[in-house]
Design a protein around this motif. Structure first.
Motif, PDB file in Angstrom:
ATOM      1  N   PRO A  91     -11.884  -6.708 -12.202  1.00 45.47           N
ATOM      2  CA  PRO A  91     -11.411  -6.746 -10.815  1.00 45.47           C
ATOM      3  C   PRO A  91     -10.307  -5.736 -10.501  1.00 45.47           C
ATOM      4  O   PRO A  91     -10.258  -5.217  -9.387  1.00 45.47           O
ATOM      5  N   LYS A  92      -9.439  -5.427 -11.442  1.00 46.63           N
ATOM      6  CA  LYS A  92      -8.309  -4.543 -11.156  1.00 46.63           C
ATOM      7  C   LYS A  92      -8.723  -3.087 -10.934  1.00 46.63           C
ATOM      8  O   LYS A  92      -7.904  -2.283 -10.514  1.00 46.63           O
ATOM      9  N   VAL A  93      -9.973  -2.743 -11.198  1.00 45.05           N
ATOM     10  CA  VAL A  93     -10.422  -1.375 -10.960  1.00 45.05           C
ATOM     11  C   VAL A  93     -11.555  -1.319  -9.925  1.00 45.05           C
ATOM     12  O   VAL A  93     -12.235  -0.318  -9.806  1.00 45.05           O
ATOM     13  N   GLN A  94     -11.704  -2.385  -9.171  1.00 54.55           N
ATOM     14  CA  GLN A  94     -12.709  -2.411  -8.112  1.00 54.55           C
ATOM     15  C   GLN A  94     -12.021  -2.215  -6.765  1.00 54.55           C
ATOM     16  O   GLN A  94     -10.993  -2.831  -6.486  1.00 54.55           O
ATOM     17  N   SER A  95     -12.589  -1.366  -5.952  1.00 56.69           N
ATOM     18  CA  SER A  95     -12.050  -1.184  -4.607  1.00 56.69           C
ATOM     19  C   SER A  95     -12.174  -2.495  -3.844  1.00 56.69           C
ATOM     20  O   SER A  95     -13.129  -3.241  -4.045  1.00 56.69           O
ATOM     21  N   GLU A 152      -6.119  -2.020  -7.633  1.00 55.02           N
ATOM     22  CA  GLU A 152      -4.817  -2.359  -8.200  1.00 55.02           C
ATOM     23  C   GLU A 152      -4.362  -1.358  -9.265  1.00 55.02           C
ATOM     24  O   GLU A 152      -3.183  -1.016  -9.332  1.00 55.02           O
ATOM     25  N   LEU A 153      -5.278  -0.895 -10.106  1.00 64.34           N
ATOM     26  CA  LEU A 153      -4.901   0.053 -11.157  1.00 64.34           C
ATOM     27  C   LEU A 153      -4.410   1.366 -10.542  1.00 64.34           C
ATOM     28  O   LEU A 153      -3.427   1.949 -10.994  1.00 64.34           O
ATOM     29  N   TYR A 154      -5.077   1.820  -9.497  1.00 61.85           N
ATOM     30  CA  TYR A 154      -4.662   3.049  -8.830  1.00 61.85           C
ATOM     31  C   TYR A 154      -3.273   2.887  -8.222  1.00 61.85           C
ATOM     32  O   TYR A 154      -2.423   3.769  -8.330  1.00 61.85           O
ATOM     33  N   LYS A 155      -3.034   1.741  -7.564  1.00 63.32           N
ATOM     34  CA  LYS A 155      -1.720   1.491  -6.966  1.00 63.32           C
ATOM     35  C   LYS A 155      -0.635   1.465  -8.042  1.00 63.32           C
ATOM     36  O   LYS A 155       0.464   1.984  -7.837  1.00 63.32           O
ATOM     37  N   ALA A 156      -0.939   0.856  -9.199  1.00 69.13           N
ATOM     38  CA  ALA A 156       0.033   0.811 -10.296  1.00 69.13           C
ATOM     39  C   ALA A 156       0.312   2.215 -10.820  1.00 69.13           C
ATOM     40  O   ALA A 156       1.451   2.560 -11.142  1.00 69.13           O
ATOM     41  N   HIS A 157      -0.717   3.042 -10.886  1.00 70.00           N
ATOM     42  CA  HIS A 157      -0.552   4.413 -11.340  1.00 70.00           C
ATOM     43  C   HIS A 157       0.333   5.191 -10.365  1.00 70.00           C
ATOM     44  O   HIS A 157       1.221   5.937 -10.780  1.00 70.00           O
TER      45      HIS A 157
END
Length: 87
Positions: free
Chosen positions: A17-21, A45-50
């Motif tokens: 889920p953390k890498v799904q748009s 979520e992963l993109y936002k964390a990056h």
């Protein structure tokens, strides 16, 4: 500085889920008529964390260095765990 996001092409892959748009269902601008009148935030979520980590590294030297040490330690732990598995 980049982040690797693997794509897996196999049957029955479990999606993370953390890498799904985000899904907007019927409110998705691609489904509304007329189409694409709005631009939703599709960052996962992963993109936002990056983005957050990159900003911290660039704008706060002390916190950025602490974050870098944590990331390097996590990377080391992962490599050591993989070496244990392989041996």
């Amino acid at each position: 500085r980049s982040i690797f996001k693997p794509f897996i092409f196999v049957d029955d892959v479990k999606l993370v889920p953390k890498v799904q748009s985000p899904s907007f269902g019927n409110d998705d601008p691609a489904k509304k008529i007329p189409r694409f009148q709005e631009k939703p935030d599709r960052r996962h979520e992963l993109y936002k964390a990056h983005e957050w980590a990159r900003s911290l590294l660039e704008n706060d030297q002390d916190k950025g260095q602490k974050l870098m040490r944590i990331m390097l330690d996590l990377e080391k732990q992962g490599l050591e765990a993989m070496e244990d598995i392989l041996s």
